[in-house]
Enzyme design. Structure first.
Site, PDB file in Angstrom:
ATOM      1  CG  HIS A  57      -1.794   1.214   1.192  1.00 33.51           C
ATOM      2  ND1 HIS A  57      -3.260   1.114   0.933  1.00 33.51           N
ATOM      3  CD2 HIS A  57      -1.910   2.587   1.153  1.00 33.51           C
ATOM      4  CE1 HIS A  57      -3.892   2.133   0.946  1.00 33.51           C
ATOM      5  NE2 HIS A  57      -2.930   3.276   1.026  1.00 33.51           N
ATOM      6  CG  HIS A  59      -0.854   6.936  -1.714  1.00 30.38           C
ATOM      7  ND1 HIS A  59      -2.169   7.201  -2.379  1.00 30.38           N
ATOM      8  CD2 HIS A  59      -1.147   6.128  -0.611  1.00 30.38           C
ATOM      9  CE1 HIS A  59      -3.048   6.747  -1.605  1.00 30.38           C
ATOM     10  NE2 HIS A  59      -2.457   6.193  -0.450  1.00 30.38           N
ATOM     11  CD  GLN A 150      -6.996  11.127  -1.748  1.00 35.26           C
ATOM     12  OE1 GLN A 150      -5.876  10.835  -1.677  1.00 35.26           O
ATOM     13  NE2 GLN A 150      -7.718  11.053  -0.775  1.00 35.26           N
ATOM     14  CG  HIS A 208      -7.639   4.338   0.453  1.00 32.40           C
ATOM     15  ND1 HIS A 208      -6.855   3.896  -0.602  1.00 32.40           N
ATOM     16  CD2 HIS A 208      -6.540   5.150   1.257  1.00 32.40           C
ATOM     17  CE1 HIS A 208      -5.680   4.121  -0.496  1.00 32.40           C
ATOM     18  NE2 HIS A 208      -5.372   4.972   0.511  1.00 32.40           N
ATOM     19  CD  GLU A 211      -6.638   6.876   5.948  1.00 36.39           C
ATOM     20  OE1 GLU A 211      -6.866   6.689   4.349  1.00 36.39           O
ATOM     21  OE2 GLU A 211      -5.572   7.022   5.999  1.00 36.39           O
ATOM     22  CG  ASP A 307      -0.813   5.158   3.404  1.00 34.82           C
ATOM     23  OD1 ASP A 307      -1.169   5.236   2.139  1.00 34.82           O
ATOM     24  OD2 ASP A 307      -1.589   5.658   4.230  1.00 34.82           O
ATOM     25  CD1 TRP A 313      -3.189  12.383   4.053  1.00 35.58           C
ATOM     26  CD2 TRP A 313      -2.004  12.218   2.043  1.00 35.58           C
ATOM     27  NE1 TRP A 313      -3.879  12.718   3.138  1.00 35.58           N
ATOM     28  CE2 TRP A 313      -3.278  12.719   1.771  1.00 35.58           C
ATOM     29  CE3 TRP A 313      -1.167  12.126   1.095  1.00 35.58           C
ATOM     30  CZ2 TRP A 313      -3.815  12.848   0.580  1.00 35.58           C
ATOM     31  CZ3 TRP A 313      -1.449  12.258  -0.596  1.00 35.58           C
ATOM     32  CH2 TRP A 313      -2.854  12.907  -0.576  1.00 35.58           C
TER      33      TRP A 313
HETATM   34 FE   FE2 Z   1      -3.503   4.956   1.353  1.00 36.25          FE
END
Ligand code: FE2
Length: 405
Positions: A57, A59, A150, A208, A211, A307, A313
């Site tokens: 996982h 990005h 997203q 996702h 979350e 991630d 993030w």
């Molecule tokens: Fe993610």
């Protein structure tokens, strides 16, 4: 004649040290002592040999953007990413950042990455860059891409077409974000539609899911039920599900986890990011990570993944899957000897199963992909984030410092 012989190494699957023989791009034999001529020989001297790390996982489209996030919340991350997409994102920008990261990740022992790619962009700049990068890096890293809406599947009318267009470009997996849809029932509807798309195209799903710190965010229940109803067992992954950390324990243990296990749902925790982004608004603060120990005990395949790395993030990260696993072990209360071995599997064999990687492992017939570590046991390696001494891909030594004769 063998191409490469690695002598006297520890592995996580053999009690005693073994030799590993490689012919071409495959492992020919693993045995306590192999007597055969080889083009190259490595003296392992009792160090630990592992199959490569798998980060299931990630990005890649936002990696290394270093976009600040002063509140440290998921919401500010999504908002700041939206501004970046509008003002700075280009195909070249995504490609260069992702390539730079992958180069580093390879030296850190990662040889497979499942990356979500934001498909809410009308020009699909991330998908263009990453489908190209996937082809260009196939000799080093197996990249699997997830079409990730997203901003929400129902955030704009064209998102459905964009998601389909991304799949047509070669994106491999159907993604979703039900907790970010405007209304709860749109979260449910998005899962119904996304699983139908996956079913029609014969693709895996990685959503996702929940979350959130909201105990009422229960889309994973819907995901499990739909997976079973539609006969998609073993092909669907729930990423994050951090809301399970604040749900009623009776519901989680008596209903939800058995449903997930029966549906063959996989789970990906992202310990570093979950513990950083979650738990801001509860009092007392809770551990915002899915109950990894209970999920594993129920027979669910659980991976720990990274991630984010230097993006809106998460400002830190170093492609170090030991760091990811260590945070998982701490937050998941998994420090017993057997538990630490299970945690090690969450960054190796478990994500390989989730990504359905062919020929993964350290047995005869597997792809000769492996990493030699400066450590003498799994626990020692976890403890120290052991130095990656050699990186071997398809039977060829590609990086590292250990002596080769
Ligand atoms: Fe993610």
């Amino acid at each position: 004649m063998l191409d490469l012989l690695i002598r006297n190494v520890q592995t996580s699957t053999h009690e005693e040290p073994v030799d590993v023989a490689i012919a071409g791009a495959k492992i020919a034999e693993v045995a306590p002592r192999i007597e055969a001529p080889a083009g190259q020989t490595i003296e392992g001297e009792g160090r630990l040999l592992i199959p490569p790390f798998v980060d299931a996982h990630f990005h890649l489209d936002s990696v290394l953007t270093r976009i600040p996030n002063s509140s440290g919340t998921l919401r500010e991350g999504i908002d700041n990413w939206a501004v970046y997409k509008q003002e700075q994102l280009s195909v070249e920008d995504v490609y260069q950042r992702a390539a730079r990261y992958c180069e580093h990740a390879f030296k850190m022992g990662i040889q497979a990455i499942r990356s979500h790619v934001d498909v809410c962009d009308p020009q699909l700049r991330g998908a263009q860059a990453l489908t190209q990068l996937k082809r260009d890096l196939s000799d080093r890293i197996d990249i699997q891409l997830v079409a990730f809406p997203q901003d929400g599947y129902y955030s704009a009318p064209q998102v459905r077409e964009l998601l389909i267009a991304a799949l047509d470009m070669g994106v491999d997996v159907v993604g979703g974000i039900p907790h970010n849809e405007p209304m709860y029932n749109q979260g449910t509807a998005s899962l119904q539609e996304l699983l139908r798309i996956a079913q029609e195209r014969g693709l895996p799903v990685d959503v996702h899911c929940d979350e959130s710190d909201d105990p009422n965010s229960r889309h994973v229940e819907t995901l499990a039920a739909l997976t079973k109803q539609m006969g998609l067992e073993g092909r669907v992954t729930a990423s994050h599900i951090t809301a399970t950390a604040v749900m009623d324990p009776y519901y989680v243990s008596r209903k939800l986890i058995p449903m997930m296990a029966a549906a063959g749902l996989h789970v990906i925790c992202n310990p570093l990011i979950n513990i950083h982004l979650g738990g801001h608004f509860t009092h007392p603060r809770h551990r915002a990570m899915a109950p990894m120990r209970d999920l594993l005990a129920a027979g669910i395949t659980v991976a720990c993944a990274q991630d984010c790395n230097e993006d809106p993030w998460y400002p830190l990260g170093n492609a170090d899957m030991f760091e990811v696993a260590r945070m998982g072990a701490h937050v998941g209360h998994m420090m017993g000897l057997e538990a630490l071995h299970k945690v090690f599997e969450t960054v190796t064999v478990n994500p390989a199963r989730i990504m359905d990687l062919p020929g993964y492992g350290l047995t005869a017939g597997c792809r000769a992909n492996m990493v030699l570590l400066r450590a003498d046991s799994v626990v020692d390696a976890l403890r120290t984030s052991a130095t990656r001494e050699l990186i071997i891909r398809d039977g060829v030594i590609r990086a590292g410092t250990a002596a080769v004769a």
